[in-house]
Structures are given as C-alpha cells and as structure tokens.
Motif scaffolding. Structure first.
Motif, PDB file in Angstrom:
ATOM      1  N   HIS A 192     -11.145  29.912   7.157  1.00 38.10           N
ATOM      2  CA  HIS A 192     -10.374  30.441   8.280  1.00 38.10           C
ATOM      3  C   HIS A 192     -10.207  31.955   8.144  1.00 38.10           C
ATOM      4  O   HIS A 192      -9.651  32.599   9.022  1.00 38.10           O
ATOM      5  N   ASP A 193     -10.716  32.504   7.042  1.00 36.28           N
ATOM      6  CA  ASP A 193     -10.557  33.922   6.722  1.00 36.28           C
ATOM      7  C   ASP A 193     -11.747  34.702   7.275  1.00 36.28           C
ATOM      8  O   ASP A 193     -12.864  34.594   6.764  1.00 36.28           O
ATOM      9  N   GLN A 194     -11.523  35.520   8.317  1.00 33.62           N
ATOM     10  CA  GLN A 194     -12.635  36.224   8.940  1.00 33.62           C
ATOM     11  C   GLN A 194     -13.212  37.305   8.033  1.00 33.62           C
ATOM     12  O   GLN A 194     -14.372  37.680   8.178  1.00 33.62           O
ATOM     13  N   VAL A 195     -12.444  37.795   7.041  1.00 36.61           N
ATOM     14  CA  VAL A 195     -13.002  38.761   6.083  1.00 36.61           C
ATOM     15  C   VAL A 195     -14.058  38.080   5.223  1.00 36.61           C
ATOM     16  O   VAL A 195     -15.142  38.640   4.981  1.00 36.61           O
ATOM     17  N   GLU A 196     -13.772  36.852   4.754  1.00 33.50           N
ATOM     18  CA  GLU A 196     -14.780  36.087   4.016  1.00 33.50           C
ATOM     19  C   GLU A 196     -16.020  35.874   4.872  1.00 33.50           C
ATOM     20  O   GLU A 196     -17.157  36.027   4.406  1.00 33.50           O
ATOM     21  N   ALA A 197     -15.810  35.521   6.131  1.00 34.86           N
ATOM     22  CA  ALA A 197     -16.944  35.273   7.017  1.00 34.86           C
ATOM     23  C   ALA A 197     -17.806  36.518   7.170  1.00 34.86           C
ATOM     24  O   ALA A 197     -19.033  36.459   7.068  1.00 34.86           O
ATOM     25  N   MET A 198     -17.172  37.666   7.390  1.00 28.35           N
ATOM     26  CA  MET A 198     -17.910  38.908   7.612  1.00 28.35           C
ATOM     27  C   MET A 198     -18.689  39.325   6.372  1.00 28.35           C
ATOM     28  O   MET A 198     -19.810  39.827   6.464  1.00 28.35           O
ATOM     29  N   ASN A 227     -16.316  36.709  24.118  1.00 30.89           N
ATOM     30  CA  ASN A 227     -15.102  36.470  24.908  1.00 30.89           C
ATOM     31  C   ASN A 227     -13.879  36.999  24.171  1.00 30.89           C
ATOM     32  O   ASN A 227     -13.979  37.494  23.042  1.00 30.89           O
ATOM     33  N   THR A 228     -12.727  36.890  24.801  1.00 31.46           N
ATOM     34  CA  THR A 228     -11.502  37.457  24.225  1.00 31.46           C
ATOM     35  C   THR A 228     -11.082  36.730  22.954  1.00 31.46           C
ATOM     36  O   THR A 228     -10.469  37.327  22.072  1.00 31.46           O
ATOM     37  N   PHE A 229     -11.398  35.426  22.854  1.00 33.77           N
ATOM     38  CA  PHE A 229     -11.032  34.707  21.634  1.00 33.77           C
ATOM     39  C   PHE A 229     -11.754  35.294  20.426  1.00 33.77           C
ATOM     40  O   PHE A 229     -11.139  35.581  19.399  1.00 33.77           O
ATOM     41  N   VAL A 230     -13.064  35.469  20.534  1.00 29.29           N
ATOM     42  CA  VAL A 230     -13.839  36.030  19.421  1.00 29.29           C
ATOM     43  C   VAL A 230     -13.386  37.462  19.148  1.00 29.29           C
ATOM     44  O   VAL A 230     -13.229  37.867  17.987  1.00 29.29           O
ATOM     45  N   ALA A 231     -13.143  38.229  20.202  1.00 32.45           N
ATOM     46  CA  ALA A 231     -12.704  39.622  20.043  1.00 32.45           C
ATOM     47  C   ALA A 231     -11.396  39.699  19.279  1.00 32.45           C
ATOM     48  O   ALA A 231     -11.196  40.582  18.437  1.00 32.45           O
ATOM     49  N   GLY A 232     -10.489  38.768  19.562  1.00 30.86           N
ATOM     50  CA  GLY A 232      -9.190  38.779  18.898  1.00 30.86           C
ATOM     51  C   GLY A 232      -9.185  38.139  17.539  1.00 30.86           C
ATOM     52  O   GLY A 232      -8.294  38.395  16.728  1.00 30.86           O
ATOM     53  N   PHE A 233     -10.195  37.289  17.241  1.00 27.50           N
ATOM     54  CA  PHE A 233     -10.215  36.582  15.960  1.00 27.50           C
ATOM     55  C   PHE A 233     -10.978  37.341  14.894  1.00 27.50           C
ATOM     56  O   PHE A 233     -10.594  37.351  13.726  1.00 27.50           O
ATOM     57  N   ILE A 234     -12.089  37.977  15.272  1.00 17.71           N
ATOM     58  CA  ILE A 234     -12.924  38.695  14.305  1.00 17.71           C
ATOM     59  C   ILE A 234     -12.490  40.155  14.268  1.00 17.71           C
ATOM     60  O   ILE A 234     -12.492  40.845  15.279  1.00 17.71           O
ATOM     61  N   GLY A 235     -12.145  40.619  13.086  1.00 22.23           N
ATOM     62  CA  GLY A 235     -11.677  41.990  12.907  1.00 22.23           C
ATOM     63  C   GLY A 235     -10.247  42.007  12.411  1.00 22.23           C
ATOM     64  O   GLY A 235      -9.433  41.159  12.783  1.00 22.23           O
ATOM     65  N   SER A 236      -9.936  42.943  11.535  1.00 16.50           N
ATOM     66  CA  SER A 236      -8.594  43.038  10.980  1.00 16.50           C
ATOM     67  C   SER A 236      -8.166  44.507  10.919  1.00 16.50           C
ATOM     68  O   SER A 236      -8.779  45.285  10.187  1.00 16.50           O
ATOM     69  N   PRO A 237      -7.135  44.890  11.683  1.00 16.69           N
ATOM     70  CA  PRO A 237      -6.397  44.109  12.669  1.00 16.69           C
ATOM     71  C   PRO A 237      -7.308  43.661  13.816  1.00 16.69           C
ATOM     72  O   PRO A 237      -8.391  44.219  14.002  1.00 16.69           O
ATOM     73  N   PRO A 238      -6.845  42.691  14.615  1.00 14.88           N
ATOM     74  CA  PRO A 238      -7.676  42.237  15.730  1.00 14.88           C
ATOM     75  C   PRO A 238      -7.817  43.316  16.795  1.00 14.88           C
ATOM     76  O   PRO A 238      -7.050  44.285  16.832  1.00 14.88           O
ATOM     77  N   MET A 239      -8.807  43.148  17.639  1.00 17.00           N
ATOM     78  CA  MET A 239      -9.022  44.082  18.737  1.00 17.00           C
ATOM     79  C   MET A 239      -7.793  44.154  19.646  1.00 17.00           C
ATOM     80  O   MET A 239      -7.142  43.139  19.925  1.00 17.00           O
ATOM     81  N   ASN A 240      -7.453  45.365  20.083  1.00 21.55           N
ATOM     82  CA  ASN A 240      -6.418  45.525  21.102  1.00 21.55           C
ATOM     83  C   ASN A 240      -6.935  44.983  22.426  1.00 21.55           C
ATOM     84  O   ASN A 240      -8.014  45.377  22.890  1.00 21.55           O
ATOM     85  N   LEU A 241      -6.182  44.086  23.060  1.00 24.74           N
ATOM     86  CA  LEU A 241      -6.575  43.482  24.329  1.00 24.74           C
ATOM     87  C   LEU A 241      -5.442  43.670  25.341  1.00 24.74           C
ATOM     88  O   LEU A 241      -4.313  43.240  25.086  1.00 24.74           O
ATOM     89  N   VAL A 242      -5.752  44.318  26.465  1.00 24.73           N
ATOM     90  CA  VAL A 242      -4.718  44.682  27.448  1.00 24.73           C
ATOM     91  C   VAL A 242      -5.204  44.362  28.861  1.00 24.73           C
ATOM     92  O   VAL A 242      -6.328  44.742  29.228  1.00 24.73           O
ATOM     93  N   PRO A 243      -4.392  43.680  29.692  1.00 27.54           N
ATOM     94  CA  PRO A 243      -4.770  43.430  31.089  1.00 27.54           C
ATOM     95  C   PRO A 243      -4.902  44.740  31.865  1.00 27.54           C
ATOM     96  O   PRO A 243      -4.157  45.696  31.636  1.00 27.54           O
ATOM     97  N   ALA A 244      -5.853  44.776  32.778  1.00 25.21           N
ATOM     98  CA  ALA A 244      -6.072  45.971  33.595  1.00 25.21           C
ATOM     99  C   ALA A 244      -6.768  45.564  34.887  1.00 25.21           C
ATOM    100  O   ALA A 244      -7.176  44.406  35.059  1.00 25.21           O
ATOM    101  N   GLU A 245      -6.906  46.541  35.783  1.00 22.70           N
ATOM    102  CA  GLU A 245      -7.631  46.332  37.038  1.00 22.70           C
ATOM    103  C   GLU A 245      -8.691  47.411  37.171  1.00 22.70           C
ATOM    104  O   GLU A 245      -8.471  48.568  36.810  1.00 22.70           O
TER     105      GLU A 245
END
Length: 365
Positions: A192-198, A227-245
């Motif tokens: 479950h550790d994305q650092v190990e995975a990377m 997708n946003t799930f992968v973007a938020g799961f892979i990387g430490s800290p996770p990617m900043n994700l913000v709603p926009a238009e």
C-alpha cells in the motif's frame, strides 16, 4: 522462468464481488508492483495467483500453463508474507531447507541451494541462529531465502516490509531490488506504500475497489496519471487537486477558481478541454515553489498566498498554503527559512499542469 497472465479474473465471497474482471499481462522476469489502498483487492489477486484463493471466474496462466485447478505447490510460485512465519524452534538453515526436505530433495542439493541463497542474502554467518536471535530485517531475509531455495518461476511478495521500521524498510527495498537482479525471476509485489512501488517496480498496477485504474512504469503513473485517483495516490505529498472552470480569455483558455483568480492553460496538442467545462486542476508540490527561486516565470504564472504550516524535512520544506480559500501544498528548499503567517509569491510551473474532467475524473489535458 515464466510470465503471469490474468484474463477476466473475478473473485466473489458469496454475493459480494471484490475483484471485477481484472486483465493483466506480467512479462517474464518483470518486477510488477500491485499498489492501492486497503481493501482494493491487491492481496486477493496475489493469493489467487498463488492458489491460496480460488478464482470465481476467469483464467490465470503461469508460463504456458493454465493454473486455475493446480494446487499451490504445483504452480512454481514461492510466496513471502508480511508475517515472516518462521519456525521458532529451527535455526536459519533448517527454516530455509524445511520445504526442500518435505519434497525429499537430495541432501547435497539442499546444502547447495541453502548455501547459495545465504550468500545472495548475506546470511552465511547466521545459519545456526534461531529466529529470536535475529533482527526484523534478518528474519525477513530468511523468509526470502526460504522462497529462493525452491527455485520458483515466480516470486510473490505480500507487503513484506510493513512490520519493519523506516530505516530497515529502506535497506530491505535495496535488498529486494538486488535480489531481483541476482535471481532473475518474475516478481509480483503487493504494497500500500507508493514509495515502495515507485522505487521497486518495472511497472506499477494501481488498484481501487477491485479494478485496475492504471498500469505503467513508475514515471508514467507519476507524470501522466490517468485520473484523479491515481494523481492523488501516487506521489508524496499527493498532487494538489482543485475544482475549476475552463474560461476563454485573451485568445486562449484559462482556469477560473472559486477564489476568483485565474491562470492560463498553456496550449498542448491533443488536449480535450473547452470553454465552460468543469474540471479538476492538478499541480504537484515540486511545481509550486517560491517565485524568487530563479525560475523566470511569466507574470500570470505567479500567485500570492499565505503560509499556514511549515514542514521542514531537511533537504526540502513543504509549505501548506492558503490562496484565498484554496489550500495547496508547495515546496521550498530545505535551507530556506520560511515562517508561518508569511505571505509569499509562488510560481506555478504550468507546463506540468494536469487537468481532469470533473464528472468522469479522467485526464483531459
């Protein structure tokens, strides 16, 4: 040696379906890491490959054999568990050789294999010790040695480092990477550790709720999350994700945020965005840094924010910032002293901007 192929694999416990039609082709000698949050089905998949869990539907191939109905001992797999599962009354040599003795392997061959595995893992001086005389890292190496002596076609690792402290985890990651080069065998590794995975994987398989979200090299899933799930799961800290238009301005497309400020969207071939589209904008912490860091960015790539929390990590510092109600994590040099409650101009590397469709969560830019 052998590759592993899963075709339309399902797993159901009664009426509850926990793995949903997984297709995966693991090449011979490849190191593949299954990663995802708890309950995503990664350990269940591994156990189905090992034969410790029956599949409900689909086909599993190891090499050129369909193994659906084969017993675990006949599949050519060796598994290393989170729990070392060593026999406490046996010394290291006997723990490593026990499986071969059960198979009635000749004594000389057992001796050769155990000595070879001990040399690979640096256990030569520990063969007469019992498990209680070993450190956690040494016990895990013994568990790995017990798998190596079987000369399997496929190694299966189920979160083998989760019981170790941070320093030992780092050391054992190196050991496992070195092991892969030495034994030249296909490895499927669950964490479950994305650092190990990377750090370990040739390819990463990101799982969520029993489905594969993305398969790719560590660099691919980090730089091009699907997708946003992968973007938020892979990387430490996770990617900043913000709603926009997405809005039209000055002959181009811009992102408008709830706080009111806008940033330009650099033109990019094959982008699937248009005016009026609701999206999720993504930017990694290393792409949001103090504007006076010599980046020479365009003026409209700079925005001012309030530093709320400072996390010094030595080589770098994470800055938790508030941009008029939008909370983002930025990155600064570790040697730079930054105080909380300070207003800073931050530069955004918009060449590395990610945009996802708000409805589907899929990458569109």
């Amino acid at each position: 040696m052998a590759g592993v192929v899963l075709e339309n694999v399902y797993k159901r416990f009664g009426k509850v379906e926990v793995v949903h039609g997984v297709d995966l082709d693991i090449r011979d000698l490849e190191f593949v890491v299954l990663v995802g949050p708890s309950g995503c089905g990664k350990s269940t998949l591994l156990r189905m490959v090992a034969g410790l869990e029956e599949i409900s539907q689909g086909t599993i191939r190891i090499g050129d054999r369909v193994v659906n109905d084969l017993a675990p001992k006949d599949r050519g797999c060796a598994m290393v568990f989170q729990n070392y599962a060593l026999y406490p009354h046996m010394n290291v040599y006997k723990n490593m050789s026990f499986g071969l003795q059960i198979q009635r392997t000749p004594k000389a061959e057992i001796e050769r294999r155990v000595v070879e595995a001990a040399r690979i893992l640096g256990l030569e001086d520990l063969l007469k010790r019992k498990p209680h005389e070993l450190s956690g890292g040494q016990r895990q190496r013994v568990a790995m040695g017990r798998a190596i002596v079987r000369h399997p076609s496929v190694f299966l690792f189920d979160e083998p480092l989760s019981n170790l402290d941070a320093k030992l985890r780092t050391q054992m990651r190196t050991e496992i990477k070195r092991l892969h080069r030495k034994v030249n065998t296909t490895i499927i590794y669950v964490t479950h550790d994305q650092v190990e995975a990377m750090t370990l994987a040739d390819r990463i398989v990101v799982l969520r709720d029993g489905r594969i979200e993305q398969v790719g090299t560590p660099l691919e899933v980090f730089e091009k999350p699907t997708n946003t799930f992968v973007a938020g799961f892979i990387g430490s800290p996770p990617m900043n994700l913000v709603p926009a238009e997405v809005v039209a301005r000055d002959g181009g497309l811009w992102l408008r945020f709830a706080a009111g400020f806008q940033i330009p969207i650099p033109p990019r071939p094959q982008a699937r965005i248009q005016e009026g589209m609701a999206v999720i904008a993504g930017l990694r912490t290393e792409d949001l840094v103090p504007a006076d860091g010599g980046l020479n960015l365009p003026k409209d790539w700079v925005v001012e924010g309030l530093v709320e929390v400072v996390e010094p990590l030595g080589g770098e510092t994470h800055l938790h910032m508030d941009f008029d109600g939008i909370k983002l994590i930025a990155r600064s040099e570790g040697s730079r002293m930054v105080q909380a409650d300070l207003r800073l101009s931050m530069g955004m590397n918009l060449n590395r901007l990610h945009i996802f469709d708000a409805q589907s969560s899929q990458a569109v830019y």
